[in-house]
Design a protein around this motif. Structure first.
Motif, PDB file in Angstrom:
ATOM      1  N   LYS A  89       0.823  -1.223   0.000  1.00 11.23           N
ATOM      2  CA  LYS A  89       0.000   0.000   0.000  1.00 11.23           C
ATOM      3  C   LYS A  89       0.855   1.269   0.000  1.00 11.23           C
ATOM      4  O   LYS A  89       0.329   2.369  -0.172  1.00 11.23           O
ATOM      5  CB  LYS A  89      -0.916   0.046   1.232  1.00 11.23           C
ATOM      6  N   ALA A 108       1.176  -4.521  -4.899  1.00  7.94           N
ATOM      7  CA  ALA A 108      -0.158  -4.774  -4.341  1.00  7.94           C
ATOM      8  C   ALA A 108      -0.678  -6.136  -4.796  1.00  7.94           C
ATOM      9  O   ALA A 108      -1.523  -6.743  -4.140  1.00  7.94           O
ATOM     10  CB  ALA A 108      -1.124  -3.675  -4.772  1.00  7.94           C
ATOM     11  N   SER A 158      -3.995  -0.242  -6.517  1.00 12.56           N
ATOM     12  CA  SER A 158      -3.658  -1.058  -5.351  1.00 12.56           C
ATOM     13  C   SER A 158      -4.605  -2.235  -5.167  1.00 12.56           C
ATOM     14  O   SER A 158      -5.128  -2.447  -4.090  1.00 12.56           O
ATOM     15  CB  SER A 158      -3.636  -0.210  -4.078  1.00 12.56           C
TER      16      SER A 158
END
Ligand code: HEC
Ligand code: HEC
Ligand code: HEC
Length: 421
Positions: A89, A108, A158
């Motif tokens: 993240k 991610a 993400s």
């Protein structure tokens, strides 16, 4: 008797746990290779993973941090959860938002299992280094790190990895490596207005369609074609050879890809490299494609160079300086001297890579499967800006090549960057 058996059982249990740990650490070391963590987190000549490498970006110079398990200077106090959040993240335990020079939008996609192994490797097998990396100081507004939270909201998905049901298991393994840990798109995908990668997976034609790295064109990796420039004209095996050895029967690596091959892809297993090639072969070329000229044009260039009469300055410079290794055919010598006819670097939108190679030379990395270093000498001391411009202009139109002219000021600006190195 009972006691003895119990302690035997206990030590057997501990032994098994250690063996499991050793396997996990080994898997983690491999994941670190897939992710090429070493390349950015190690300064030239510095301790592994101790950080300090200055990374030039459009925002300014960003320093990679110390990710050794030192509790003060490194990430030794991070829990596995903290580590996962930083890597996937881009947020550290104190809430700091990392700059995307750290490729967390790609990471991610890494699975929990791979993150767990990577964490075990870094905490248990990497030597702690008690020295902080230099701090990053960017100008306003980029020094406002909270801005990165907005950037993430606007530009970075993400999202985790989802296999593509249209692909085979091997192709999906390739997709996982390329889109995830391998973060190939961070250089090979064009960037949008927020400097974000225009796509993070094969759902878009922009994905891996070719990028730009400080002026050096990064070729497209979309390989589902039988002919064309670069990987579009390569077989699966040629892609595998290039990634394993930094060379194949057509091309040789240069620029920033050299380090990717040295530290990451040359350490991938044969199965993983085959999966990467299989995945790249599922994407058809896209964008503004250069169409190579017909084979008859190649014959015309060969005839002119062979006759060696009334040559232009570019042709003469080629015969005198390059022909001995790359030949009048522009086809070079198999596995040693790369092809200049149909090569990505010659036909790239920007001639920076070509001019840089002519001025500074190039060498293949020494890797396990190909320890020999193939060397191309640099010509900065021997050729004037005019000679290099004429030579590069000739090459970009020679044989089947079909790209634009190069000016003396193009050459002068690349020469100026060499002086800084
Ligand atoms: C392309 C360069 C690059 C690669 C590859 C890279 N990193 Fe980073 N990483 C950075 C930079 C730059 C920073 C610091 C960013 C900042 O200051 O905002 C960073 C920061 C971090 C942090 C936060 C550290 C802290 O001090 O809190 C962690 C953890 C991390 N990286 C782990 C990894 C791991 C694990 C890998 C491999 C899977 C990896 N990085 C690969 C560039 C990279
Ligand atoms: C740090 C930036 C960077 C990353 C990350 C990167 N590449 Fe590259 N790649 C380049 C550059 C620059 C070139 C052009 C090399 C040259 O000009 O000789 C290149 C060239 C290539 C080529 C040769 C293509 C051609 O047409 O000649 C292949 C294949 C390739 N990369 C595959 C990959 C794969 C697979 C990954 C991910 C595992 C990857 N690259 C990650 C920068 C990068
Ligand atoms: C002594 C032999 C030799 C001479 C002379 C030579 N080269 Fe090279 N060249 C090589 C080798 C070996 C490589 C592969 C090195 C690498 O790219 O890592 C190479 C690579 C290249 C590449 C990159 C190819 C690719 O696939 O990315 C270009 C472009 C190039 N040479 C152009 C030239 C030009 C133009 C000249 C004349 C000014 C020249 N070379 C002279 C040996 C030579």
């Amino acid at each position: 008797m009972k006691l003895v058996m119990m302690s035997a059982a206990l030590s057997l249990g501990a032994g098994m746990a250690m063996a499991q740990d050793a396997d996990l650490v080994k898997q983690g070391a491999y994941v670190a290779r897939l992710g090429d963590c070493m390349a950015c987190h190690t300064a030239p000549g510095g301790a592994p993973y101790a950080g300090g490498l200055p990374i030039k970006s459009d925002l300014g110079t960003i320093y990679a941090t110390n990710i050794t398990p030192d509790k003060e200077a490194g990430i030794g106090s991070y829990s596995e959860e903290d580590f996962a959040k930083a890597v996937r993240k881009g947020v550290t335990p104190d809430g700091t938002h990392l700059y995307p020079a750290m490729p967390y939008p790609s990471y991610a996609k890494m699975t929990d299992a791979d993150i767990k192994a990577l964490y075990a490797y870094i905490m248990q097998d990497v030597e702690p280094v008690a020295e902080k990396a230099p701090e990053t100081h960017l100008g306003f507004p980029f020094n406002q790190r909270w801005g990165m939270a907005l950037w993430n909201l606007a530009f970075s998905e993400s999202v985790g990895f989802t296999p593509d049901p249209k692909l085979s298991d091997a192709e999906n393994r390739g997709k996982y490596i390329v889109e995830g840990a391998g973060h190939c798109g961070s250089c090979h995908t064009p960037r949008g207005i927020g400097m974000q990668e225009k796509a993070y997976d094969n759902g878009s034609d922009d994905y891996l369609a070719g990028g730009d790295l400080n002026g050096w064109s990064v070729p497209s990796l979309r390989a589902d074609a039988d002919s064309g420039i670069g990987v579009a004209g390569w077989t699966d095996q040629e892609i595998v050879d290039y990634l394993a050895m930094g060379r194949n029967d057509k091309a040789a690596v240069g620029g920033e890809m050299t380090s990717v091959i040295e530290h990451s892809t040359s350490h991938m297993t044969d199965d993983d490299l085959a999966s990467v090639a299989a995945y790249l072969k599922t994407m058809a070329p896209s964008g503004d494609l250069v169409s190579l000229k017909p084979a008859a044009d190649a014959q015309a260039t060969i005839a002119t160079l062979t006759a060696a009469k009334d040559l232009t300055n570019g042709e003469r410079v080629y015969i005198d300086n390059c022909g001995a290794c790359h030949f009048v055919t522009g086809k070079g010598g198999k596995d040693i001297f790369p092809e200049l006819d149909g090569a990505s670097i010659v036909n790239a939108p920007s001639a920076t890579g070509l001019v840089h190679t002519i001025l500074a030379g190039a060498k293949t990395p020494s890797v396990e499967k190909a320890p020999s270093v193939n060397l191309m000498p640099g010509f900065a001391g021997r050729l004037s800006d005019q000679d290099v411009a004429d030579l590069a202009t000739f090459l970009r139109g020679a044989w089947t090549n079909n790209a634009g002219k190069v000016s003396t000021s193009d050459v002068a600006s690349v020469r100026a960057t060499l002086a800084q190195d």
